[in-house]
Scaffold this motif. Sequence first.
Motif, short mmCIF file in Angstrom:
data_model
loop_
_atom_site.label_atom_id
_atom_site.label_comp_id
_atom_site.label_asym_id
_atom_site.label_seq_id
_atom_site.Cartn_x
_atom_site.Cartn_y
_atom_site.Cartn_z
N GLY A 271 7.90 -4.52 0.14
CA GLY A 271 6.81 -3.42 0.45
C GLY A 271 6.26 -2.48 -0.57
N GLY A 272 7.18 -1.68 -1.13
CA GLY A 272 6.56 -0.59 -2.20
C GLY A 272 5.92 -1.24 -3.09
N GLU A 273 6.39 -2.29 -3.95
CA GLU A 273 5.51 -3.11 -5.04
C GLU A 273 4.44 -3.77 -4.29
OE1 GLU A 273 8.05 -5.50 -7.44
OE2 GLU A 273 9.44 -4.93 -6.13
N ALA A 274 4.36 -4.12 -2.96
CA ALA A 274 3.25 -4.87 -2.51
C ALA A 274 2.14 -3.96 -2.30
CB ALA A 274 3.53 -5.61 -1.33
N LEU A 275 2.53 -2.72 -2.05
CA LEU A 275 1.24 -1.88 -1.56
C LEU A 275 0.47 -1.37 -2.85
CD1 LEU A 275 -0.03 0.06 0.54
CD2 LEU A 275 1.81 1.78 -0.22
N ALA B 113 -7.78 -6.72 3.79
CA ALA B 113 -7.87 -5.41 4.61
C ALA B 113 -6.59 -5.94 5.74
CB ALA B 113 -9.07 -5.39 5.38
N ALA B 114 -6.61 -7.28 6.04
CA ALA B 114 -5.59 -7.70 7.00
C ALA B 114 -4.28 -7.34 6.27
CB ALA B 114 -5.74 -9.13 7.25
N HIS B 115 -4.15 -7.84 5.04
CA HIS B 115 -2.90 -7.72 4.30
C HIS B 115 -2.51 -6.25 4.04
CE1 HIS B 115 -3.50 -12.13 2.52
NE2 HIS B 115 -2.97 -12.18 3.92
N LEU B 116 -3.30 -5.50 3.46
CA LEU B 116 -3.14 -3.97 3.12
C LEU B 116 -2.92 -3.24 4.43
CD1 LEU B 116 -2.96 -1.61 1.37
CD2 LEU B 116 -5.53 -1.47 1.38
N GLY B 117 -3.55 -3.50 5.60
CA GLY B 117 -3.16 -2.91 6.76
C GLY B 117 -1.88 -3.10 7.33
N GLU B 118 -1.11 -4.36 7.13
CA GLU B 118 0.02 -4.79 7.64
C GLU B 118 0.78 -4.27 6.83
OE1 GLU B 118 2.35 -8.73 8.98
OE2 GLU B 118 0.45 -8.85 8.71
N VAL B 119 0.89 -3.92 5.44
CA VAL B 119 2.03 -3.16 4.79
C VAL B 119 1.87 -1.67 5.00
CG1 VAL B 119 2.63 -2.71 2.39
CG2 VAL B 119 1.74 -4.83 3.02
N LEU B 120 0.77 -1.25 5.09
CA LEU B 120 0.75 0.31 5.63
C LEU B 120 1.58 0.49 7.08
CD1 LEU B 120 -3.12 0.96 4.51
CD2 LEU B 120 -0.58 2.01 3.53
N TRP B 121 1.36 -0.56 7.97
CA TRP B 121 1.60 -0.36 9.15
C TRP B 121 3.13 -0.47 8.98
CZ3 TRP B 121 -0.89 -0.12 13.99
CH2 TRP B 121 -0.19 -0.21 15.05
N ALA B 122 3.77 -1.39 8.50
CA ALA B 122 5.13 -1.60 8.30
C ALA B 122 5.94 -0.23 7.40
CB ALA B 122 5.59 -2.75 7.54
N GLY C 20 5.03 2.68 8.12
CA GLY C 20 4.97 3.61 8.97
C GLY C 20 3.54 4.27 8.96
N ARG C 21 2.63 3.90 8.20
CA ARG C 21 1.23 4.83 8.27
C ARG C 21 0.21 3.98 8.88
NH1 ARG C 21 1.80 4.86 1.54
NH2 ARG C 21 -0.30 5.70 1.77
N GLN C 22 0.37 3.86 10.44
CA GLN C 22 -0.44 3.38 11.29
C GLN C 22 -1.86 3.61 11.23
OE1 GLN C 22 2.75 4.43 11.91
NE2 GLN C 22 3.77 2.26 12.51
N ALA C 23 -2.10 4.96 11.07
CA ALA C 23 -3.51 5.47 11.10
C ALA C 23 -4.41 4.85 9.95
CB ALA C 23 -3.48 7.06 11.12
N GLU C 24 -3.64 4.93 8.94
CA GLU C 24 -4.30 4.23 7.85
C GLU C 24 -4.52 2.88 7.97
OE1 GLU C 24 -3.51 5.21 3.45
OE2 GLU C 24 -1.70 6.48 4.55
N ALA C 25 -3.59 1.83 8.47
CA ALA C 25 -3.64 0.44 8.74
C ALA C 25 -4.94 0.35 9.65
CB ALA C 25 -2.45 0.22 9.33
N ARG C 26 -4.87 1.21 10.85
CA ARG C 26 -6.05 0.88 11.76
C ARG C 26 -7.34 1.07 11.01
NH1 ARG C 26 -2.67 4.42 15.09
NH2 ARG C 26 -1.59 3.09 16.53
N ALA C 27 -7.60 1.94 10.25
CA ALA C 27 -8.79 2.24 9.50
C ALA C 27 -9.14 1.09 8.60
CB ALA C 27 -8.92 3.76 8.74
N ILE C 28 -8.13 0.54 7.88
CA ILE C 28 -8.67 -0.41 6.79
C ILE C 28 -8.87 -1.77 7.67
CG2 ILE C 28 -7.21 -2.11 5.38
CD1 ILE C 28 -8.00 0.52 4.11
#
Length: 554
Positions: free
Chosen positions: A492-496, A512-521, A523-531
């Motif tokens: 996940g770290g490399e993926a981001l 956006a779907a992929h980036l948000g899912e990585v952010l969600w995993a 623990g950055r749910q607020a960023e994921a929701r915005a994306i």
Amino acid sequence: MPRHRPFPRLSILLLCLSLSWPMQAAERGPLPIGELMAGEFALQEGDLETASQYYLAAALASDDPALAERATRIAQAAGQPEQAARAAARWRELAPESPAMRGLSLLLALQRGDPEQATALAEELLDMPGEQGFATLLGGLREAGGEAAPAALDVLRRLRGHPALPEDLAAWLALAGLARRLGDRELSDRWVEDGMRRFPEDPRARLLQASAQREAGDTGGARATLAGLGDPADLAPDVLRLAANELALLGDPLQAAQWLARGPQDDASYRRRAGWLVQAGDRAGLQALYAEVRAEAAVPPPARRLLLGHLAEALGLWDEAAEWYDGLPIGQARHLALLRRAGVLARLGRHEEGVAGLHELQVDESADGELRRDAYVLESALHEAAGDLPAARRSLDQGLAVFEDDPELLYARALANERADRVEEALADLRRLLQDNPDDARALNAYGYTLADRRGRWQEALPYIERALALDPDSPATLDSMGWVLFRLGRGGEALDYLRRAWEAHKDAEIAAHLGEVLWALGRQAEARAIWEHGRHLDPDNRAIRRVYREFSP
């Protein structure tokens, strides 16, 4: 018995020579008509070697420099360097100040591999008054190539710093361009640097400096250098266009469009301004440009109608765009208009009418082949947008029946099959593409992504995507694929990093779907929701966006 044949007709050239020499003949003696006729007959037979021999004999027996020039050129064309040198020497005797004689003699010296003689002739040309000498020098060097290239490069090295070089940066840049064309980039760069030092206030020198600063990553310095050019309205048109292009390359398309607007306008400048204004998202600027172009002519010519159609599309004026595209005469402009018009009519709900125009283009054998092929690709896209997936597939099949194994059609069909859940057929088309071109970055990425996302073969997919990224490291689609596969492989770290780069380069719902899912995993749910919300705004029907909203209920 020997066959008789008609007496060969004197060529127009020989007739012209004969008619142009009567007054000269009284001063220089009679022309060697026998050698001239024999040489001309040999030319008519295509026997350059024999023609060269006779013309050399005629030139040596005559005092006319025009005949010596013709003998030189025929010997050069015949590949007879010794005869060409003798004819050129005679030409020099008869016309020692002739720029043409010096230019052709320069080329002959280069072809003989004699840089010393070529340099002496180049210096003679530089010493001539006016611009003709330098122009002739450029012409002689430009004709040098192949085996003559090393000698030409030697001459360019010897001429650096010559006191008789023109006091004009353009001349130095022309010589730099010759060095690059002949394969010596280092020498070319030295000519450029010499010119910039010699003419530091020349606007073109500043442009070169700005370009070098940009390429070195000094964008601030490049902008300051361009600002030093002063008022854009005071720049020569060619300098203004180059400066505007530099601004666009520096990431300022709006200022680039504003600068270009200060100079004289033509279709090319209008198109470039339109592209930059679209890139900058400047609707007001596009509206002003649209009004400006419309005011240019009451009845715009075909190319201008196309441009007006493009501008109307950029402004979302679909009815006006359709009007500009309608009624164009038969020809390339109409063929282009049929493509654009189909998409516009689909926007207006006139799907069948747009498709009919594409069918007209598909069967028009006078149209460019790529446009006819693109008509099948666009027809498929229009059917798919209308929800008719079988018709979309048929359009591409029909195109491939006409343009067998065309890469664009195969690629389009692979993507259409993947979206229609015909995954194995999609993979088969992509394999055909890679069989013909293993370095097709788009096909490598599509094949790897389809293996991963539609078949769950993540590890198997990775080498294809890595290869695609090596071939096209800035592709947003491939950066997205790499990030998504790495995430599914537990990295996940490399993926981001890859997914952020993809999102910054191109705002797309799937990214956006992929980036948000990585952010969600992470623990950055607020960023994921915005994306995700941004992605849903871009394309609410995107399959990946629908999946994350179904699975995560953000």
